[in-house]
Design an enzyme around this catalytic site. Structure first.
Site, PDB file in Angstrom:
ATOM      1  N   TYR A   1     135.886 -13.891  89.357  1.00  0.00           N
ATOM      2  CA  TYR A   1     135.295 -13.753  90.693  1.00  0.00           C
ATOM      3  C   TYR A   1     136.224 -13.034  91.659  1.00  0.00           C
ATOM      4  CZ  TYR A   1     131.057 -16.601  90.272  1.00  0.00           C
ATOM      5  OH  TYR A   1     129.812 -17.071  89.961  1.00  0.00           O
TER       6      TYR A   1
ATOM      7  N   LYS B   1     136.897 -19.716  76.313  1.00  0.00           N
ATOM      8  CA  LYS B   1     136.620 -18.881  75.136  1.00  0.00           C
ATOM      9  C   LYS B   1     137.964 -18.436  74.558  1.00  0.00           C
ATOM     10  CE  LYS B   1     133.309 -16.901  73.663  1.00  0.00           C
ATOM     11  NZ  LYS B   1     132.610 -17.142  72.369  1.00  0.00           N
TER      12      LYS B   1
ATOM     13  N   ASP C   1     130.028 -21.598  86.741  1.00  0.00           N
ATOM     14  CA  ASP C   1     128.821 -21.162  87.441  1.00  0.00           C
ATOM     15  C   ASP C   1     127.609 -21.318  86.528  1.00  0.00           C
ATOM     16  OD1 ASP C   1     127.254 -19.869  89.469  1.00  0.00           O
ATOM     17  OD2 ASP C   1     127.365 -18.027  88.296  1.00  0.00           O
TER      18      ASP C   1
ATOM     19  N   ASP D   1     124.577 -24.579  86.392  1.00  0.00           N
ATOM     20  CA  ASP D   1     123.134 -24.349  86.535  1.00  0.00           C
ATOM     21  C   ASP D   1     122.381 -24.989  85.367  1.00  0.00           C
ATOM     22  OD1 ASP D   1     123.237 -22.931  88.910  1.00  0.00           O
ATOM     23  OD2 ASP D   1     121.971 -21.302  88.180  1.00  0.00           O
TER      24      ASP D   1
HETATM   25  C1  IPM Z   1     127.002 -20.868  93.067  1.00  0.00           C
HETATM   26  C2  IPM Z   1     126.342 -19.551  93.351  1.00  0.00           C
HETATM   27  C3  IPM Z   1     127.382 -18.566  93.876  1.00  0.00           C
HETATM   28  C4  IPM Z   1     128.380 -18.353  92.759  1.00  0.00           C
HETATM   29  C5  IPM Z   1     126.819 -17.259  94.404  1.00  0.00           C
HETATM   30  C6  IPM Z   1     125.801 -17.477  95.490  1.00  0.00           C
HETATM   31  C7  IPM Z   1     127.898 -16.327  94.870  1.00  0.00           C
HETATM   32  O1  IPM Z   1     125.679 -19.095  92.219  1.00  0.00           O
HETATM   33  O2  IPM Z   1     127.563 -21.468  94.002  1.00  0.00           O
HETATM   34  O3  IPM Z   1     126.964 -21.317  91.922  1.00  0.00           O
HETATM   35  O4  IPM Z   1     128.170 -17.514  91.860  1.00  0.00           O
HETATM   36  O5  IPM Z   1     129.405 -19.024  92.772  1.00  0.00           O
HETATM   37 MG    MG Z   2     125.693 -20.459  90.594  1.00  0.00          MG
END
Ligand code: IPM
Ligand code: MG
Length: 370
Positions: free
Chosen positions: A143, A194, A251, A255
């Site tokens: 990032y 990884k 990330d 999710d």
């Molecule tokens: C999260 C989101 C963010 C990320 C985006 C909005 C930049 O997906 O907080 O998981 O990728 O970290």
């Molecule tokens: Mg995210």
């Protein structure tokens, strides 16, 4: 009562203002009824800040965030700002807050509440009772790594570059957060990378193991490749207690873990910095869900992730575990009573608005406090 603690609300875009509005009602209830001396300020971030000031985060807002004891953020982004250049997009405001406040440890619990076990896309027996915590590194890795950019090569073709980079210190400080939290839970950490492909993954694995052997021998540590972890999360998620991982894998895996619980609309998060000498840390709390522009402004968004983020604030920033427990219990009770926002609606339940959900939570809190 003198207000000796400060909270900055950054509602942001889309459904952000609607859900933060309900969390604010809960915070005001805690302040009034539980004798919590807190002063609340509110400001703009993301697209809302771009519209007002031309940038997703102003220096003044950043300074307020740094000065506050805790920040509660709604969500950023939306189609209105999609065409902006990359470095001016709403998301940059959020990334700048994380980086500037040094919020390296992102805590994302994925808890499947009994009332919602049927709402997951996975079989109920796979997710019922699920209670895992993803600890995601938040200020390093691909990032923020350099070199980065898009360049045009002599032959006219283009080349995009990002850099995955981690230092010993970055790995150890987030692993330490995971191990400390493990001591309050199941004493079990799974570290994910990884290392079969990436040198930064080898370093990650070695440093996490070293720290565990030096200082946390009471915690069981296992290692898993990130792709396998993604698979195991849908195959048998209850094998995990805490997963600690880097920014990008975190990330994605968070999710995935969110979806196990039945609704992204339910999941809170905390992003924490290093503790200073008095034990205080910079902290930002936000729902895991996004700005949901498709339903924004309709009063139908689920405010529970924002309200549960407020509960995390009570626990991690203010040491008010009783208030946190009470808010979490209120959420469970309201769901047990059959009230639902649209995103978690099930047959036989009662569909209510964002505001009615906030009202229901405050009413249950009132009963719990009596
Ligand atoms: C999260 C989101 C963010 C990320 C985006 C909005 C930049 O997906 O907080 O998981 O990728 O970290
Ligand atoms: Mg995210």
């Amino acid at each position: 009562m003198p207000a000796n603690r400060t909270v900055l609300l950054l509602p942001g875009d889309g459904i952000g203002p609607e859900v933060v509005g309900q969390a604010r009602r809960v915070l005001e209830w805690v302040a009034a009824k539980r004798r919590f001396a807190v002063a609340c300020d509110e400001d703009l971030v993301g697209g809302a800040s771009i519209d007002a000031h031309g940038v997703p985060l102003t220096d003044a807002t950043l300074a307020k965030a740094k000065a506050a004891d805790a920040v509660l953020l709604g969500a950023v982004g939306g189609p209105k700002w999609d065409a902006l250049p990359f470095d001016r997009k709403p998301e940059r405001g959020l990334l700048a807050l994380r980086k500037e406040l040094g919020l390296f440890a992102n805590l994302r619990p994925a808890i499947c509440l009994p009332a919602l076990a049927g709402a997951s896309t996975l079989k109920e027996e796979v997710v019922a009772g699920l209670d895992i915590l993803i600890v995601r590194e938040l200020t390093g890795g691909v990032y923020f790594g350099t070199p980065r950019g898009i360049e045009t090569l002599p032959d006219g073709s283009r080349r995009g570059v990002n850099t995955q980079v981690y230092t010993t210190g970055e790995i150890r400080r987030v692993a330490a957060v995971a191990f400390e939290l493990a001591r309050k839970r199941g004493r079990k950490v799974c570290s994910t990378e990884k290392s079969n492909v990436m040198e930064s993954g080898i370093l990650w694995r070695e440093e996490v193991q070293k720290l565990r052997d030096e200082a946390y021998t009471d915690v069981a540590l296992s290692h898993m490749y990130a792709d396998n972890c993604a698979m195991q999360l849908v195959r048998a998620p209850k094998q995990f207690d805490i997963i600690v991982t880097d920014n990008l894998f975190g990330d994605i895996l968070s999710d995935e873990a969110a979806m196990l619980t039945g609704s992204l609309g339910m999941l809170p998060s905390a992003s924490l910095g290093a503790a200073d000498r008095d034990g205080r840390r910079a902290a930002l709390y936000e729902p895991v869900h996004g700005s949901a522009p498709d339903i924004a402004g309709q009063g139908i968004a689920n405010p529970l992730a924002a309200i549960l983020s407020l509960a995390m604030m009570m626990r991690y920033s203010f040491g008010r575990d009783d208030d946190a427990d009470m808010i979490e219990r209120a959420v469970g009770r309201v769901l047990d009573s059959g009230l639902r926002t649209g995103d978690i609606m099930q047959s036989g339940k009662t569909k209510i608005s964002t505001e009615a959900m906030g009202t229901a939570i405050v009413e249950v809190l009132q009963g719990l406090a009596a």
